[in-house]
Enzyme design. Structure first.
Site, mmCIF file in Angstrom:
data_model
loop_
_atom_site.group_PDB
_atom_site.id
_atom_site.type_symbol
_atom_site.label_atom_id
_atom_site.label_comp_id
_atom_site.label_asym_id
_atom_site.label_seq_id
_atom_site.Cartn_x
_atom_site.Cartn_y
_atom_site.Cartn_z
ATOM 1 N N GLU A 191 2.658 -4.774 -1.537
ATOM 2 C CA GLU A 191 3.974 -5.028 -0.910
ATOM 3 C C GLU A 191 3.852 -5.955 0.308
ATOM 4 O OE1 GLU A 191 5.322 -0.980 -0.232
ATOM 5 O OE2 GLU A 191 6.180 -0.892 -2.227
ATOM 6 N N GLU A 386 4.396 0.435 -9.270
ATOM 7 C CA GLU A 386 4.840 1.683 -8.641
ATOM 8 C C GLU A 386 6.269 1.965 -9.048
ATOM 9 O OE1 GLU A 386 4.481 2.247 -4.401
ATOM 10 O OE2 GLU A 386 2.620 1.093 -4.351
HETATM 11 C C1 BG6 Z 1 5.410 2.234 -1.607
HETATM 12 C C2 BG6 Z 1 3.989 2.250 -1.091
HETATM 13 O O1 BG6 Z 1 6.207 1.485 -0.784
HETATM 14 O O2 BG6 Z 1 6.069 3.469 -1.678
HETATM 15 C C3 BG6 Z 1 3.240 3.552 -1.320
HETATM 16 O O3 BG6 Z 1 3.254 1.181 -1.639
HETATM 17 C C4 BG6 Z 1 4.153 4.703 -1.010
HETATM 18 O O4 BG6 Z 1 2.078 3.546 -0.539
HETATM 19 C C5 BG6 Z 1 5.354 4.646 -1.950
HETATM 20 O O5 BG6 Z 1 3.548 5.952 -1.019
HETATM 21 C C6 BG6 Z 1 6.319 5.815 -1.800
HETATM 22 O O6 BG6 Z 1 6.734 5.930 -0.473
HETATM 23 P P1 BG6 Z 1 6.588 7.283 0.319
HETATM 24 O O7 BG6 Z 1 6.986 6.959 1.689
HETATM 25 O O8 BG6 Z 1 7.518 8.222 -0.361
HETATM 26 O O9 BG6 Z 1 5.188 7.705 0.201
#
Ligand code: BG6
Length: 492
Positions: A191, A386
């Site tokens: 990101e 993701e």
């Molecule tokens: C993404 C990141 O933005 O979101 C991850 O690359 C992150 O590292 C994921 O864990 C989910 O966000 P969060 O804050 O719920 O862990």
């Protein structure tokens, strides 16, 4: 070949994690402190205030380094993957993973980031992880930098605004590409666009030490330095590992116009374009014209090395990876409008969408739209690196976790991907849903925000047996992979 009732042959099904959110063993075998290790759980997490969750000051770091009580620093513990990797990878294999997206903690290889030679013990750890993946025929997809650079690079160099980090990062990249020259799939920066939204975890920058105008300059310079570093890493990786595929990665912030008022539609275009610009640079090898105009208007003159433009131009990426969790709206006049929550971004709430307990809007159609947008813009293979649902799970007395809400979320997103492939002609390489095993939240440092197919018995404060349990979604995803997606597509 796309199959009407399944995904293309060879589709890479799997899951994703990041070293700093799972490994723990924060100061074991020479590992140095990273920016993640000084981030603290702030009790009574306010999901509406991501800045509060993400901002770290020098005083916070000093306090963190002195802390004898580590309870609140959950990323130092992670889920102790460092000592459980064999068991965890065996569970991934049991689900049938074809690919596992992971990152290599820079501070395990170069504890302070600026040593001349790598830490052999750190390198050995990943040797073992890769050997275990190989045993099960799981292809690694490795992120080189995922919010976990050595803390020393903040304390001594001020973070990514300093051009020396390009050299130090490429030294790290060279070390891991030499050692792990069997790894085919790589992502340079997780990101990369998030630098402006959370400068500390993304760039090691202590934002409250700058006046607003100065901070803007620092962030633009850090952005440029990361672009150059990413292109240089792409070059190194391809040179040292023939056949390697290197991708960039974007936080896909999918926007909709709040109304069809031309002003709102224009704002939507501009928001979208701004988000795309970070992938534009890595795909097209140069800044888009509108970004140059923007920088000029803001009085930004990038400090460039004589080779920067050439490095960026000559090393575009092979594929575009992205995270997708939610969409939001754009409006010319947002003042009166309700906002969404998010880990790095707060958009305008869409009245048509449901939301998670953490306030993130759920929108599978937005994933299809994102895939179309990205493919039409770049014409490169895409990777959903993701996606997933952060939720509180309940471990029943029988050791079961009934997470049908997660299954529902994932099924709808998988259907959206299939439509993008089979109807919209998108070339999608794979899908690694986020946090395939429960891990520490990047933004809130909670364990209680869970994404996994595998439940880990640990709470926000480090209590728990760390025992792993298969959730209902574990068996569901296992079937999805076994049928190459068909079982999800058949479900109502
Ligand atoms: C993404 C990141 O933005 O979101 C991850 O690359 C992150 O590292 C994921 O864990 C989910 O966000 P969060 O804050 O719920 O862990």
């Amino acid at each position: 070949m796309v199959q009407a009732n399944g995904f293309p042959e060879g589709f890479l099904w799997g899951g994703a994690t990041a070293a700093n959110q799972i490994e723990g063993a924060c100061q074991v075998e020479g590992k140095g402190m990273s920016v993640a290790d000084v981030q603290r759980l702030k009790p009574e997490v306010n999901v509406e205030d991501y800045k509060r969750n993400n901002t770290v000051t020098r005083a916070d770091i000093e306090e963190a380094l002195k802390a004898e009580e580590e309870t609140l620093y959950a990323k130092r513990r992670g889920i102790d993957f460092y000592h459980h990797y064999k068991e965890d990878i065996a569970l991934f294999a049991e689900m049938g993973f074809k690919v596992y997206r992971m990152s290599i903690a820079w501070s395990r290889i170069f504890p302070n980031g600026d040593e001349e030679t790598p830490n052999e013990a750190g390198l050995k750890f990943y040797d073992q992880v890769f050997a275990q993946l190989k045993r099960y025929g799981i292809e690694p997809l490795v992120t080189m930098s995922h919010y976990e650079q050595p803390l020393n690079l903040t304390l001594k160099y001020g973070g990514w605004g300093n051009r020396q980090l390009i050299k130090l990062f490429t030294r790290f990249v060279e070390a891991i590409c030499i050692r792990y020259n069997h790894v085919k799939y790589w992502i340079t920066f997780n990101e990369i666009d998030s630098l402006f939204r959370h400068p500390f975890s993304s760039g090691g920058i202590l934002e409250d030490e700058y006046q607003p105008e100065r901070l803007k300059k620092e962030l633009y310079q850090a952005m440029h330095n990361q672009f150059v570093a990413s292109a240089a890493a792409t070059e190194i990786c391809r040179r040292l590992i023939p056949g390697a595929k290197v991708g960039c990665m974007l936080t896909k912030l999918t926007f909709y116009p709040f109304t069809c008022k031309p002003e709102d539609v224009l704002k939507y275009y501009l928001d979208n374009r701004k988000n795309f610009s970070f992938a534009d640079v890595q795909v097209f090898g140069e800044y888009p014209e509108f970004m140059k105009i923007q920088m000029e208007k803001e009085g930004i003159t990038l400090q460039k090395g004589p080779e920067d433009d050439k490095i960026m131009r000559e090393n575009p990426v092979d594929f575009v990876a992205f995270s997708y969790y939610q969409s939001s709206c754009s409006a010319a006049n947002p003042t009166e409008l309700e906002k969404t929550a998010g880990n790095t971004h707060r958009g305008i709430k869409n009245p048509y969408l449901p939301k998670t307990a953490w306030g993130w809007q759920i929108d599978p159609t937005g994933l299809r739209i994102s895939l179309i947008e990205l493919y039409d813009r770049y014409g490169l293979p895409l990777f959903v690196a993701e996606n997933g649902l952060g939720a509180e799970d309940v471990l029943g007395p029988d050791g079961k976790i009934h997470d049908e809400y997660r299954i529902n979320y994932l099924r709808e997103h998988i259907k959206a991907m299939h439509q993008a492939i089979s109807e919209d002609g998108v070339d999608l390489m794979g899908y690694t849903s986020w946090g395939c095993i429960d891990l520490v939240s990047a933004s809130t440092n909670q364990m209680s925000k869970r994404y996994g197919y595998i439940y880990v018995d640990a709470d926000d404060y480090g209590h728990g047996s760390l025992k792993r349990y298969r959730k209902d979604s574990f068996y569901w995803y296992q079937k999805v992979i076994r049928t190459n997606g068909a079982s999800a597509l058949e479900e109502e």
